[in-house]
Design an enzyme around this catalytic site. Structure first.
Site, PDB file in Angstrom:
ATOM      1  N   ASP A 220      34.146 -12.723  44.180  1.00 59.35           N
ATOM      2  CA  ASP A 220      33.610 -12.497  45.984  1.00 59.35           C
ATOM      3  C   ASP A 220      32.197 -12.705  45.351  1.00 59.35           C
ATOM      4  O   ASP A 220      31.189 -12.560  44.408  1.00 59.35           O
ATOM      5  CB  ASP A 220      33.973 -10.628  45.766  1.00 59.35           C
ATOM      6  CG  ASP A 220      35.500 -10.441  45.111  1.00 59.35           C
ATOM      7  OD1 ASP A 220      36.004 -10.753  46.317  1.00 59.35           O
ATOM      8  OD2 ASP A 220      35.528  -9.392  44.056  1.00 59.35           O
ATOM      9  N   ASP A 259      36.695 -16.458  48.117  1.00 59.50           N
ATOM     10  CA  ASP A 259      37.593 -15.100  48.061  1.00 59.50           C
ATOM     11  C   ASP A 259      37.247 -13.714  49.189  1.00 59.50           C
ATOM     12  O   ASP A 259      37.247 -14.393  49.922  1.00 59.50           O
ATOM     13  CB  ASP A 259      38.277 -14.463  46.515  1.00 59.50           C
ATOM     14  CG  ASP A 259      38.681 -13.433  46.521  1.00 59.50           C
ATOM     15  OD1 ASP A 259      39.174 -12.893  47.432  1.00 59.50           O
ATOM     16  OD2 ASP A 259      39.035 -12.582  45.439  1.00 59.50           O
ATOM     17  N   ASP A 263      33.508  -6.801  47.610  1.00 62.20           N
ATOM     18  CA  ASP A 263      35.023  -5.702  47.142  1.00 62.20           C
ATOM     19  C   ASP A 263      34.860  -4.737  46.771  1.00 62.20           C
ATOM     20  O   ASP A 263      33.938  -4.700  45.565  1.00 62.20           O
ATOM     21  CB  ASP A 263      36.551  -6.613  46.371  1.00 62.20           C
ATOM     22  CG  ASP A 263      36.963  -7.816  47.454  1.00 62.20           C
ATOM     23  OD1 ASP A 263      37.097  -8.008  48.544  1.00 62.20           O
ATOM     24  OD2 ASP A 263      37.722  -8.188  46.849  1.00 62.20           O
ATOM     25  N   ARG A 316      39.351  -7.411  57.230  1.00 67.19           N
ATOM     26  CA  ARG A 316      39.636  -6.761  56.017  1.00 67.19           C
ATOM     27  C   ARG A 316      38.049  -6.312  56.407  1.00 67.19           C
ATOM     28  O   ARG A 316      37.035  -6.458  54.997  1.00 67.19           O
ATOM     29  CB  ARG A 316      39.313  -7.341  54.401  1.00 67.19           C
ATOM     30  CG  ARG A 316      40.597  -7.712  54.158  1.00 67.19           C
ATOM     31  CD  ARG A 316      40.996  -8.580  52.859  1.00 67.19           C
ATOM     32  NE  ARG A 316      42.173  -8.914  52.302  1.00 67.19           N
ATOM     33  CZ  ARG A 316      42.618  -9.440  50.981  1.00 67.19           C
ATOM     34  NH1 ARG A 316      41.580  -9.574  50.566  1.00 67.19           N
ATOM     35  NH2 ARG A 316      43.586  -9.457  51.083  1.00 67.19           N
TER      36      ARG A 316
END
Length: 441
Positions: A220, A259, A263, A316
Site C-alpha cells: 500500500d 494494492d 489501508d 473501497r
C-alpha cells in the site's frame, strides 16, 4: 426519496468539478484551519485540533510536535528518511520531506528496476510459461518459479517498505514533496501525523497469480497497522506514472501491480483522514482486513474520513469491517471515461458501523446509483443528506431496490460527535476541490 432529477444538472456540474479538480489553485486553507489575524503554526509542529474526528479522542494526536532541535530534520532521499525514522523509534521527531524521494534506489542513489530485485532465476516470461492455465490448470502456483517470485518480492519489500514509529510527524515542505514507489508503514505505533505528501505508485514487481481470481500484489502507499492516534491530512495518493491502464493483461486479467492507497488494518484505532486526494486507482482504502479478526478488531477501527476527494477510484472508498467509521463531506467523482471501471464507493462489511452523511457525488448517467453502496456481509449503515449531481438522493433506498438480495437496514447504531464543521453537501465539490490534497496547507 429525492432522486428524480439526479442527472438534471449533471453536465454543468460535472464540467465544473472536473475542471476544478485538475487545476492547481493557490488558495488559503479552510476557515477551520486558518483564523483571521492568527498566524498558523508551521506544518511540522501542527497538531490535530480537539474534536477533529476519531484521532482527537482521548489524548489526541500531536505527532512529533514535542521534538527537540536535534530531532527536526529535513530529508532528501531514501537513506536520509530511513535514518531519521530510526526503524520505528518512538523518540518525538519531525521529518520534513523536500522534493521527490524514490524508494527504489540503492544506497549510492542508483535507480533500481524490477530486474535488480529478481532472484532465484525468476523472470516474468518464465513465470507466465510455468503457470499458464492452458498447461498448469487451476491449481495454485507451486514449484521453482513461484519460490523465486516469493524470494524476489521479499527483496523488493526490504527496500520499499519503511516503518514509522510513535510520536512522529512526517510533513512535506511546500509543493512537490513526493514519496514514490514506497510503502510507508505505520506499525505498532501511537501518535503519528502524515501531511502534505504526494504518495505515488507503490508498485509490486512480482504479483502472484491466483487462478480464477487474477493477479495479487503487495504494498500500500500508506498502511496503518496495529496503530492508534493517527492523523493523515492534505496528502495526494495515486498510481503516479504507472496507472492500471498502462499495465498488460495475462491469462485474461490485468497484471495488477498495485494494492491499496491507504489501508487501516489489524486493530488500528482512532484515525482521522482529512483533506486528502485519492485518484486514478482501483482498491482504495480497507478499514479492517479480515472477517475473522474479531479478537483484534472489535471495538477498534474507529476512523473519520472527511473532506477527501475520491476521483476515478474503482472501489473501497472505504470498505469497512467492524469499525465505527464516520464518512462525511467527501466528494466522489467518476469521470465518464472511467465509469466502466467503477465498482462501488461505500463497502459495508462484516459487523461494520458506517455512517455516511453530507457527501457529494458527481457521476455520469451510466452509473447506476444503486451501486454506490455495496454489501460485503454487512447488515446496516446510516446514510443521510448525500447529494448526487447537486440533488439530495436516498442512496440506501436505491441500493435496496437495485439489489434486494443484499438488503441493508437503516441505522449504524451510533451517532458521530467528533466533527469540527459539517459543510452543506451542495458546497462540498467546490470546497474539497479547492483545498484537498498535497501542496495546500
Amino acid at each position: 426519496m429525492r432522486s428524480r432529477s439526479v442527472f438534471a444538472k449533471s453536465r454543468t456540474l460535472a464540467v465544473f468539478v472536473l475542471t476544478c479538480c485538475t487545476t492547481t489553485l493557490g488558495l488559503t486553507a479552510p476557515a477551520s484551519i486558518a483564523q483571521a489575524g492568527v498566524r498558523p503554526p508551521s506544518p511540522g509542529t501542527a497538531v490535530l485540533q480537539p474534536g477533529d474526528g476519531w484521532a482527537s479522542e482521548g489524548a489526541g494526536t500531536t505527532g512529533g510536535s514535542a521534538a527537540d532541535a536535534a530531532h527536526v530534520v529535513t530529508v532528501h532521499n531514501r537513506a536520509e528518511l530511513v535514518s531519521a525514522l530510526g526503524n520505528g523509534d518512538s523518540t518525538p521527531k519531525i521529518i520534513q520531506v523536500r522534493g521527490m524521494i524514490d524508494f527504489n534506489t540503492a544506497a549510492d542513489g542508483t535507480r533500481l528496476t524490477c530486474d535488480d530485485y529478481a532472484t532465484g532465476g525468476y523472470t516474468r516470461a518464465a513465470y507466465l510459461a510455468a503457470y499458464d492455465p492452458a498447461t498448469w490448470g487451476s491449481a495454485s502456483p507451486a514449484g521453482p518459479q513461484e519460490a523465486a517470485r516469493v524470494a524476489s518480492q521479499k527483496r523488493q519489500a526490504a527496500r520499499v517498505k519503511v516503518r514509522v514509529g510513535s510520536n512522529t510527524t512526517i510533513v512535506g515542505l511546500g509543493k512537490g514533496a513526493t514519496l514514490r514507489g514506497g510503502s510507508l508503514t505505520v506499525q505498532n505505533a501511537d501518535n503519528v501525523i502524515v501531511r502534505n505528501i504526494d504518495f505515488s505508485n507503490a508498485s509490486d514487481c512480482f504479483p502472484a497469480w491466483a487462478p480464477n481470481s487474477g493477479w495479487k500484489s503487495e504494498y500500500d502507499n500508506l498502511e496503518i497497522t496495529s496503530s492508534r492516534h493517527v492523523w493523515i491530512d492534505h496528502n495526494t495518493f495515486s498510481d503516479g506514472d504507472e496507472p492500471d491502464t498502462s499495465l498488460p493483461h495475462y491469462f485474461g486479467y490485468i497484471f495488477e501491480k498495485h494494492d491499496g492507497l491507504l489501508d487501516i488494518v489489524r486493530g488500528s484505532d482512532l484515525v482521522t483522514v482529512s483533506w486528502n486526494v485519492f485518484k486514478d486507482h482501483d482498491k482504495t482504502t480497507l478499514v479492517g482486513n479480515s472477517d475473522g479478526a474479531a479478537a483484534t478488531d472489535s471495538s477498534r477501527l474507529r476512523v473519520t474520513l472527511h473532506h477527501n476527494l475520491y476521483k476515478d477510484v474503482g472501489q473501497r472508498a472505504p470498505r469497512v469491517r467492524f469499525g465505527k467509521v464516520d464518512a462525511y463531506n467527501n466528494h466522489y467523482v467518476v469521470s465518464p471515461t472511467s465509469s466502466g471501471a467503477y465498482v462501488y464507493s461505500l463497502g459495508v462489511g462484516y459487523q461494520s458501523q458506517l455512517v455516511a452523511e453530507a457527501n457529494a457525488f458527481t457521476v455520469p448517467r451510466s452509473i447506476g446509483l444503486g451501486k454506490v453502496i455495496k454489501s460485503w456481509s454487512g447488515t446496516s449503515l446510516t446514510v443521510r443528506q448525500n447529494y448526487v449531481n447537486g440533488v439530495e438522493t436516498d442512496l440506501l433506498t436505491l441500493h435496496n431496490e437495485s439489489f434486494p438480495s443484499e438488503h441493508l437496514d437503516d441505522g449504524a447504531g451510533w451517532a458521530p460527535t467528533l466533527r469540527l464543521r459539517v459543510d452543506s453537501p451542495s458546497a462540498v465539490p467546490r470546497i474539497v476541490c479547492r483545498h484537498a490534497g498535497a501542496g495546500r496547507i
